[in-house]
Design a protein around this motif. Sequence first.
Motif, PDB file in Angstrom:
ATOM      1  N   VAL A 165      29.717  36.343  39.254  1.00 45.40           N
ATOM      2  CA  VAL A 165      30.901  35.539  38.916  1.00 45.40           C
ATOM      3  C   VAL A 165      32.113  36.030  39.706  1.00 45.40           C
ATOM      4  O   VAL A 165      32.860  35.234  40.290  1.00 45.40           O
ATOM      5  CB  VAL A 165      31.189  35.589  37.398  1.00 45.40           C
ATOM      6  N   MET A 166      32.303  37.337  39.755  1.00 50.95           N
ATOM      7  CA  MET A 166      33.441  37.890  40.498  1.00 50.95           C
ATOM      8  C   MET A 166      33.328  37.578  41.993  1.00 50.95           C
ATOM      9  O   MET A 166      34.308  37.213  42.631  1.00 50.95           O
ATOM     10  CB  MET A 166      33.547  39.399  40.269  1.00 50.95           C
ATOM     11  N   ASP A 167      32.110  37.710  42.542  1.00 50.70           N
ATOM     12  CA  ASP A 167      31.903  37.387  43.964  1.00 50.70           C
ATOM     13  C   ASP A 167      32.228  35.927  44.242  1.00 50.70           C
ATOM     14  O   ASP A 167      32.891  35.598  45.230  1.00 50.70           O
ATOM     15  CB  ASP A 167      30.451  37.671  44.377  1.00 50.70           C
ATOM     16  N   ASP A 168      31.746  35.042  43.365  1.00 53.78           N
ATOM     17  CA  ASP A 168      31.966  33.602  43.559  1.00 53.78           C
ATOM     18  C   ASP A 168      33.452  33.260  43.540  1.00 53.78           C
ATOM     19  O   ASP A 168      33.938  32.467  44.355  1.00 53.78           O
ATOM     20  CB  ASP A 168      31.229  32.791  42.485  1.00 53.78           C
ATOM     21  N   ILE A 169      34.190  33.855  42.602  1.00 60.45           N
ATOM     22  CA  ILE A 169      35.633  33.593  42.504  1.00 60.45           C
ATOM     23  C   ILE A 169      36.345  34.096  43.757  1.00 60.45           C
ATOM     24  O   ILE A 169      37.194  33.400  44.329  1.00 60.45           O
ATOM     25  CB  ILE A 169      36.217  34.243  41.229  1.00 60.45           C
ATOM     26  N   LYS A 170      35.994  35.292  44.208  1.00 60.12           N
ATOM     27  CA  LYS A 170      36.639  35.854  45.409  1.00 60.12           C
ATOM     28  C   LYS A 170      36.287  35.042  46.656  1.00 60.12           C
ATOM     29  O   LYS A 170      37.141  34.823  47.510  1.00 60.12           O
ATOM     30  CB  LYS A 170      36.219  37.310  45.592  1.00 60.12           C
ATOM     31  N   ASP A 171      35.028  34.614  46.753  1.00 52.88           N
ATOM     32  CA  ASP A 171      34.626  33.808  47.909  1.00 52.88           C
ATOM     33  C   ASP A 171      35.377  32.484  47.944  1.00 52.88           C
ATOM     34  O   ASP A 171      35.723  31.984  49.013  1.00 52.88           O
ATOM     35  CB  ASP A 171      33.115  33.536  47.870  1.00 52.88           C
ATOM     36  N   ARG A 172      35.638  31.944  46.784  1.00 53.03           N
ATOM     37  CA  ARG A 172      36.272  30.621  46.719  1.00 53.03           C
ATOM     38  C   ARG A 172      37.787  30.682  46.818  1.00 53.03           C
ATOM     39  O   ARG A 172      38.406  29.850  47.473  1.00 53.03           O
ATOM     40  CB  ARG A 172      35.866  29.939  45.410  1.00 53.03           C
ATOM     41  N   PHE A 173      38.393  31.682  46.166  1.00 48.72           N
ATOM     42  CA  PHE A 173      39.851  31.700  46.057  1.00 48.72           C
ATOM     43  C   PHE A 173      40.546  32.884  46.743  1.00 48.72           C
ATOM     44  O   PHE A 173      41.766  32.968  46.730  1.00 48.72           O
ATOM     45  CB  PHE A 173      40.264  31.676  44.577  1.00 48.72           C
ATOM     46  N   GLY A 174      39.759  33.816  47.292  1.00 43.04           N
ATOM     47  CA  GLY A 174      40.372  34.956  47.977  1.00 43.04           C
ATOM     48  C   GLY A 174      40.079  36.276  47.278  1.00 43.04           C
ATOM     49  O   GLY A 174      39.733  36.314  46.094  1.00 43.04           O
ATOM     50  N   ASP A 175      40.244  37.368  48.037  1.00 44.16           N
ATOM     51  CA  ASP A 175      39.852  38.692  47.553  1.00 44.16           C
ATOM     52  C   ASP A 175      40.606  39.160  46.319  1.00 44.16           C
ATOM     53  O   ASP A 175      40.093  39.979  45.557  1.00 44.16           O
ATOM     54  CB  ASP A 175      40.040  39.728  48.673  1.00 44.16           C
ATOM     55  N   ILE A 176      41.827  38.686  46.125  1.00 43.59           N
ATOM     56  CA  ILE A 176      42.591  39.168  44.965  1.00 43.59           C
ATOM     57  C   ILE A 176      42.743  38.088  43.897  1.00 43.59           C
ATOM     58  O   ILE A 176      43.602  38.188  43.020  1.00 43.59           O
ATOM     59  CB  ILE A 176      43.971  39.708  45.389  1.00 43.59           C
ATOM     60  N   ALA A 177      41.880  37.073  43.955  1.00 44.59           N
ATOM     61  CA  ALA A 177      41.924  36.021  42.931  1.00 44.59           C
ATOM     62  C   ALA A 177      41.530  36.580  41.568  1.00 44.59           C
ATOM     63  O   ALA A 177      41.982  36.100  40.535  1.00 44.59           O
ATOM     64  CB  ALA A 177      41.004  34.870  43.314  1.00 44.59           C
ATOM     65  N   ILE A 178      40.685  37.586  41.574  1.00 44.07           N
ATOM     66  CA  ILE A 178      40.303  38.261  40.332  1.00 44.07           C
ATOM     67  C   ILE A 178      40.236  39.761  40.612  1.00 44.07           C
ATOM     68  O   ILE A 178      39.629  40.189  41.593  1.00 44.07           O
ATOM     69  CB  ILE A 178      38.963  37.716  39.778  1.00 44.07           C
ATOM     70  N   LEU A 179      40.894  40.534  39.773  1.00 43.97           N
ATOM     71  CA  LEU A 179      40.947  41.986  39.948  1.00 43.97           C
ATOM     72  C   LEU A 179      40.759  42.664  38.604  1.00 43.97           C
ATOM     73  O   LEU A 179      41.060  42.092  37.551  1.00 43.97           O
ATOM     74  CB  LEU A 179      42.307  42.418  40.512  1.00 43.97           C
ATOM     75  N   ARG A 180      40.280  43.895  38.652  1.00 45.07           N
ATOM     76  CA  ARG A 180      40.285  44.703  37.437  1.00 45.07           C
ATOM     77  C   ARG A 180      41.720  45.143  37.171  1.00 45.07           C
ATOM     78  O   ARG A 180      42.500  45.322  38.089  1.00 45.07           O
ATOM     79  CB  ARG A 180      39.359  45.901  37.613  1.00 45.07           C
ATOM     80  N   ALA A 181      42.053  45.356  35.899  1.00 47.48           N
ATOM     81  CA  ALA A 181      43.423  45.706  35.522  1.00 47.48           C
ATOM     82  C   ALA A 181      43.902  46.969  36.229  1.00 47.48           C
ATOM     83  O   ALA A 181      45.068  47.083  36.601  1.00 47.48           O
ATOM     84  CB  ALA A 181      43.522  45.877  34.006  1.00 47.48           C
ATOM     85  N   SER A 182      42.978  47.913  36.455  1.00 47.80           N
ATOM     86  CA  SER A 182      43.369  49.175  37.108  1.00 47.80           C
ATOM     87  C   SER A 182      43.889  48.946  38.520  1.00 47.80           C
ATOM     88  O   SER A 182      44.695  49.731  39.032  1.00 47.80           O
ATOM     89  CB  SER A 182      42.178  50.141  37.145  1.00 47.80           C
TER      90      SER A 182
END
Length: 202
Positions: A165-182
């Motif tokens: 899921v994280m890979d798909d979001i990053k591939d679609r919207f960019g590397d920082i579209a989803i990040l861990r809070a840290s």
Amino acid sequence: LANTPLSKLRSKWGVNGEVIWRVANGLDDSPVTINTHSVQKDIGNGMTLPRDYTEQWEIDVVIQDICTEVCRRARKKGLMGSVVTMSLSGADFDRPTGFSRQVKLQDPTNITVDVCKTAKQIFRQHWDGQPVRRVGISLSNLSNAETYQLSLFEDQEQKRAVDKVMDDIKDRFGDIAILRASSITSAGQAIDRSNKIGGHYK
């Protein structure tokens, strides 16, 4: 040489005369291979930090960011690794500090949380508390990710699903579209690195 008659070169140097003539004329009957590179031996990533990191939690954040990228690259290539290598060093080249250590995993993986857990264990075991300026992590002893060992005690499929899921979001919207809070703390470098190409601002 290219314009010299082949017969003349043959009479002077024999077979070598023809070799010289063919090279001079750019003639080569060797078969063309699709892949001339050796099989990839490891997948890794390193990060030079903008300042000395002296707190364990700060370095943990960097380890998490790097492991996320290394495992994502491995998944994109359809690979997983059974050896995790971690290295870190300080900024003073005259008085080198840091270490490079590796751990062999029980089973190959490209799951981010598993690789990160191992990297953090290496860090905690070998860090001497000196300031850190560079961190590097790699996966080696690579194998095909299509075949893997199922675990009776851990839900590996759920971890793989999260990574996908994280890979798909990053591939679609960019590397920082989803990040861990840290990654959005003062120690995180993911957002800053997304604005750079080859370590330089775009």
